[in-house]
Design a protein around this motif. Structure first.
Motif: not given
Ligand code: TEU
Length: 550
Positions: A73, A110, A155, A178, A210-211, A213, A237, A275, A336-337, A396, A400
């Protein structure tokens, strides 16, 4: 793949409206070259498993050249394949092999950020006059010399890192390695058009974005209102939730980017799957209005407790909010979950609950997804601290760990002596080959669920309504001639008379109107199939009611 006539009519039926999706976390799916890391050759080798499961759309996590700080990513080249995963020729082979089986391939793109190793950022770092400086988001320090505003990374920690050479900060909503791309720069829009076309011309069937939003940012980089004091030592979080994210994500310009992409991909009949991490259904409706992203994932189910109220509200909210329910992507699991059987209490009880939840998702309008291993009922994998690989604190890694394919070395994932993550503590009954040989395995139950979803005409119907008031512990709905009922409570629930719009069905007197059981989460049929039918605790059943018309 033979494509349908592309259309701009938003009410028209598109190929993904009846599809079932599957997420492949490539590093952990199947290793074709024995280096301990999953790759494209391994995925090609395992396509028959996906055919047997019956899925028709596979989203593959990023396979691009990358320093792998965030396991791909962090993209260093958007139009090539990382040698660890294969090459462009193998990518073409994958698309061809998948299309032969009627499976479409969706690539993960991404666009919110690149790797710091991307040539754009390498150039940007050479100074304020660099040709690619404005491909990223730079700002002078605040008056006290600190970061330009109070934005935090998803993060954890500040979202800004100082570039000492220029004295400016650059923005990163994820790791410092990133850097966020500047989507208000028209050159960026043009560059990504080329990236999309590159893959579309190679036969890709869509993109998972990816992301989605977060691409557009407030042009004035205003600080977010603080809801509660930001604690830099809190979890990621907690840190994120300390702010009202008014200026860093969900900006009004965001959907315009996807409108542009929509126009670009339509001639290819390709899917834009966002996403879309948002906290409220109304935000999802704004981000996915219908003329941009074709589908947006609703992630709220990842955080719910096991109760009928929680399940009801996580499903009802977005269905009520979206202008068209087919804009919804349904997921219970991702890379991610924490895996849902573990979230829902662990063991066979957690696995059963996970299948009950998927049963509810699979009957709904929208695009349902499975994450690799969900079809095997996999619990979260165990990863000892010394083997952790994820760069972020709330690791995570557990979701995985490698797919278990068959009994034996690395459960068939790889011939390597050491795989990039350990096997997670699987046993032979977790493996795909064992489960495929057992008619009542998790695999066969998920396979049956996928089949019902794809073959029952009622589950393509736009005629959808919730069935309320059966019992506080029961979640139920009707779609066309299909009735889906789930009992999430601790007591058995006897099915009686159910009002279906103008009609009704009485399960207690089958003579009056027939109902055929198409699927049950209860492997044995057991308590669910007696007459009159009784839904066991933590079970779900799909019925076809016949006939529905008077
Ligand atoms: O995830 C984006 C993202 O917003 C998540 O990290 C979110 O905060 C988390 O799932 C909440 O539980 C995406 C990818 O899926 C992730 O693997 C990447 O690390 C991230 O983007 C950065 O590219």
């Amino acid at each position: 793949m033979a494509s349908h006539e592309p259309t701009n009519d938003s009410s028209a039926t598109r190929w993904w409206h009846s599809a079932v999706g599957y997420e492949v976390y490539l590093r952990s799916f199947s290793d074709g070259d024995g280096d301990g890391i999953g790759d494209l050759a391994g995925l090609i080798h395992r396509l028959d498993h996906l055919s047997a499961l019956g899925v028709d759309l596979v989203w593959i996590t990023p396979f691009y050249p990358s320093p792998m700080v965030d396991f791909g990513y962090d993209v260093a080249d958007y139009t090539d394949v990382h040698p660890l995963y294969g090459d462009l020729e193998q990518f073409d082979q994958l698309v061809a092999a998948a299309h032969q089986r009627g499976i479409r391939i969706v690539a993960d793109i991404v666009p919110n950020h690149s790797s710091d190793q991307h040539p754009w950022f390498v150039d940007a770092l050479t100074g304020p006059d660099a040709a690619h400086r404005d491909y990223y988001i730079w700002a002078d320090p605040s008056a006290d010399g600190g970061p330009p505003n109070n934005w935090v990374s998803y993060f954890g920690g500040p979202a800004w890192t100082l570039d000492a050479a220029s004295g400016q900060y650059y923005l990163h909503l994820f790791l410092p390695r990133q850097p966020d791309i500047n989507w208000s720069n028209p050159a960026v829009l043009d560059a990504f058009d080329d990236v999309l076309r590159f893959w579309l011309d190679r036969g890709i069937d869509g993109f998972r974005i990816d992301v989605a939003q977060a691409l557009a940012k407030d042009r004035r980089l205003r600080s977010n209102p603080e809801i509660s004091p930001w604690n830099p030592n809190g979890t990621r979080f907690e840190q994120w939730d300390a702010f009202d994210h008014r200026f860093d994500v969900l900006q009004p310009e965001g959907p315009d980017i996807f409108r542009r992409w929509h126009a670009l991909v339509e001639p290819y009949d390709a899917l834009l799957l966002g996403e879309t991490h948002v906290t409220d259904p109304s935000m999802l409706a704004e981000l996915v209005p219908g003329d941009g992203l074709h589908v947006g994932f609703w992630f709220d189910p990842m955080g719910i407790e096991w109760s009928a109220d929680a399940v009801r509200s996580t499903l009802r909210g977005p269905l009520a909010a979206m202008s068209d329910p087919r804009l919804l992507g349904w997921v219970a699991a991702s890379h991610d979950d924490v895996r849902p059987p573990t979230r829902f209490g662990g063991g066979d009880s957690g696995r059963t609950r996970s299948l009950v939840f998927s049963t509810l998702l699979f009957g709904l309008p929208g695009l349902p997804f499975l994450y690799q291993g969900e079809e095997l009922g996999l619990l979260e994998g165990f990863v000892p601290i010394e083997r952790r690989a994820d760069p972020i604190a709330q690791s995570r890694d557990g979701c995985r760990t490698p797919m278990p394919w068959e009994p034996g070395k690395n459960f068939g994932f790889s011939t390597a002596d050491r795989t990039w993550l350990p096997d997670g503590g699987r046993d032979d009954t977790d493996t795909a080959s064992w489960q495929r040989s057992q008619p009542d395995s998790w695999f066969h139950r998920y396979r049956a669920l996928v089949e019902v979803r794809k073959t029952e005409p009622g589950l393509a119907s736009s005629d959808f309504r919730w069935i309320d008031d059966l019992d506080p512990d029961v979640v139920a709905y009707q779609r066309g001639d299909i009735v889906v009922v789930a009992n999430l409570g601790p007591e058995p629930f006897p099915l009686g008379r159910i009002e279906l719009g103008p009609m009704s069905v009485d399960f207690a007197s089958p003579g009056t109107r027939a109902a055929t059981m198409l699927f049950t989460t209860d492997a044995t049929g057991g308590s669910t199939s007696i007459d009159p039918p009784v839904l066991a605790p933590d079970s779900a059943t799909i019925y076809r009611v016949d006939p529905l018309s008077a």
